[in-house]
Design a protein around this motif. Structure first.
Motif, PDB file in Angstrom:
ATOM      1  N   THR A 197       0.316   2.399  -6.146  1.00 13.38           N
ATOM      2  CA  THR A 197      -0.572   2.106  -5.066  1.00 13.38           C
ATOM      3  C   THR A 197      -1.172   3.372  -4.834  1.00 13.38           C
ATOM      4  O   THR A 197      -0.600   4.111  -4.012  1.00 13.38           O
ATOM      5  CB  THR A 197      -0.167   1.027  -4.093  1.00 13.38           C
ATOM      6  N   ASP A 199      -4.377   4.815  -2.767  1.00 10.08           N
ATOM      7  CA  ASP A 199      -5.832   4.638  -1.907  1.00 10.08           C
ATOM      8  C   ASP A 199      -5.840   2.840  -1.833  1.00 10.08           C
ATOM      9  O   ASP A 199      -7.001   2.582  -2.186  1.00 10.08           O
ATOM     10  CB  ASP A 199      -6.798   5.371  -2.317  1.00 10.08           C
ATOM     11  N   ASP A 200      -4.818   2.203  -1.984  1.00 13.62           N
ATOM     12  CA  ASP A 200      -4.835   0.681  -1.616  1.00 13.62           C
ATOM     13  C   ASP A 200      -5.205  -0.014  -2.934  1.00 13.62           C
ATOM     14  O   ASP A 200      -5.443  -1.174  -2.919  1.00 13.62           O
ATOM     15  CB  ASP A 200      -5.750   0.231  -0.428  1.00 13.62           C
ATOM     16  N   VAL A 201      -5.169   0.564  -4.091  1.00 15.78           N
ATOM     17  CA  VAL A 201      -5.544  -0.113  -5.456  1.00 15.78           C
ATOM     18  C   VAL A 201      -3.985  -0.109  -5.973  1.00 15.78           C
ATOM     19  O   VAL A 201      -3.417   1.328  -6.166  1.00 15.78           O
ATOM     20  CB  VAL A 201      -6.638   0.756  -6.386  1.00 15.78           C
ATOM     21  N   THR A 202      -3.539  -1.005  -6.429  1.00 19.64           N
ATOM     22  CA  THR A 202      -2.280  -1.214  -7.304  1.00 19.64           C
ATOM     23  C   THR A 202      -2.430  -1.485  -8.721  1.00 19.64           C
ATOM     24  O   THR A 202      -3.184  -2.396  -9.092  1.00 19.64           O
ATOM     25  CB  THR A 202      -1.498  -2.272  -6.442  1.00 19.64           C
ATOM     26  N   LYS A 273      -3.562   8.933  -0.257  1.00 20.02           N
ATOM     27  CA  LYS A 273      -2.217   8.398  -0.196  1.00 20.02           C
ATOM     28  C   LYS A 273      -1.763   7.564  -1.548  1.00 20.02           C
ATOM     29  O   LYS A 273      -2.425   7.041  -2.126  1.00 20.02           O
ATOM     30  CB  LYS A 273      -1.947   7.188   1.139  1.00 20.02           C
ATOM     31  N   ARG A 275       1.728   5.195  -3.361  1.00 26.42           N
ATOM     32  CA  ARG A 275       3.011   4.574  -3.325  1.00 26.42           C
ATOM     33  C   ARG A 275       3.777   4.317  -4.622  1.00 26.42           C
ATOM     34  O   ARG A 275       2.781   3.828  -5.478  1.00 26.42           O
ATOM     35  CB  ARG A 275       3.102   3.151  -2.651  1.00 26.42           C
ATOM     36  N   ASP A 296       6.674   6.758  -0.397  1.00 26.55           N
ATOM     37  CA  ASP A 296       5.097   6.977   0.160  1.00 26.55           C
ATOM     38  C   ASP A 296       4.840   8.073   0.348  1.00 26.55           C
ATOM     39  O   ASP A 296       5.538   8.813   1.155  1.00 26.55           O
ATOM     40  CB  ASP A 296       4.883   5.695   1.384  1.00 26.55           C
ATOM     41  N   ASP A 298       1.486  10.775   1.567  1.00 24.59           N
ATOM     42  CA  ASP A 298       0.190  10.921   2.027  1.00 24.59           C
ATOM     43  C   ASP A 298       0.016  12.364   2.305  1.00 24.59           C
ATOM     44  O   ASP A 298       0.796  13.183   2.561  1.00 24.59           O
ATOM     45  CB  ASP A 298      -0.183  10.044   3.098  1.00 24.59           C
TER      46      ASP A 298
END
Length: 308
Positions: A197, A199-202, A273, A275, A296, A298
């Protein structure tokens, strides 16, 4: 070179803490710590010498000394000592100086510091004291409820497995141990399927390894992310997609010159960031074992003050 006198940082405590690698008991690095202390004292600074029998004991000693107040923390050693310094200084407005005497020195390479030259390294950090040093970004890792910081690169995959193997050996020393461990690991290593994941794209990513870099190199000069900038507020995510052993060995030598980035199995993207999730994979940062995935990561822009 005209070295600054101790009064150049007026209003701050006029002592520098020098933390010496407790494992530096052989070769040319054995006396580097006390040589560095001599150079710094000769420039007019008071010095607090920090030595202990283990990294854990040294970490506690560093923390107590910083709490008492010093003008700067200087670490003498390789990336492991830099890692100790970065984490001791997280959240504090105290600069980090580095006298690189390790076999990897990848953070020192990032900052273009003199390698394995105590006199030149001390001259550089004393000059930076007079000029104020510089700010670089710091990487932050959260895993299992614990937070760790790094200055260079976090890796999870093949290179981390190589570190695991190399760290279990006492011989040979230096880069040859890492290279031999890499060849041994290559014989049994299998691609990993990560859940990433960024920058909020998985997405699901089959790969041999994934690194998240603030710096440029790992393993003593392997330039995995040659375009990374330490103070741009970004991290560079480096992915090596599955390759046969022969193709991996063909591309590997190009990494030392940063000539691998156009290979179809290599992907680099800038992120703020990330994950990383995968079964049975351990993450390393600046060559130090961090935790099993998930982690995680960042970036903290300008999060570290360095004497460089």
């Amino acid at each position: 070179m005209n070295l600054p006198a101790a009064e150049s940082l007026s209003g701050t405590p006029m002592k520098i803490a020098v933390a010496i690698n407790p494992a530096a008991s052989f070769g040319r690095s054995r006396d580097a710590g006390h040589e560095a202390v001599g150079f710094i004292r000769a420039a007019g600074w008071g010095v607090v010498v920090l030595e202990a029998e283990s990294y854990g004991a040294l970490r506690c000693l560093v923390e107590r000394t910083l709490a008492a107040g010093v003008a700067a923390l200087v670490v003498v050693g390789g990336d492991g000592m830099v890692h100790l310094g970065v984490n001791a200084l997280a959240g504090m407005d105290i600069p980090l100086g580095i006298v690189p005497t390790g076999t990897g020195n990848d953070v020192a390479r990032l900052l273009m510091l003199p390698l394995n030259d105590t006199s030149a390294a001390c001259g550089r950090l004393l000059e930076a004291l007079g000029k104020g040093g510089r700010r670089i970004d710091a990487g932050r890792v959260t895993a299992g409820g614990e937070v760790t910081y790094f200055a260079g690169v976090l890796s999870a995959g093949f290179d981390a497995a190589v570190n695991e193997r190399a760290n279990s050996w006492s011989w040979p020393r230096g880069k040859s141990r890492y290279n031999l461990a890499m060849l041994r690991e290559l014989g049994s290593f299998r691609p990993i399927t990560y859940t990433v994941t960024a920058d909020d794209v998985t997405w699901h990513q089959p790969a041999l390894l994934i690194s998240v870099a603030n710096g440029r190199s790992i393993g003593g000069g392997m330039m995995i992310t040659p375009e990374a900038v330490a103070d741009d507020g970004w991290l560079d995510m480096f992915v090596v997609k599955p390759l046969s052993r022969l193709r991996f060995l063909a591309v590997f030598p190009k990494v030392f010159a940063g000539k691998h980035t156009n290979h179809p199995a290599v992907e680099i993207r800038r992120v703020r960031k990330v994950r990383l999730e995968a079964e049975g994979v351990v993450a390393y940062a600046d060559g130090e074992r961090i935790a099993a995935l998930p982690v995680d990561v960042d970036v903290i822009p300008a999060g570290l003050w360095v004497l460089a």
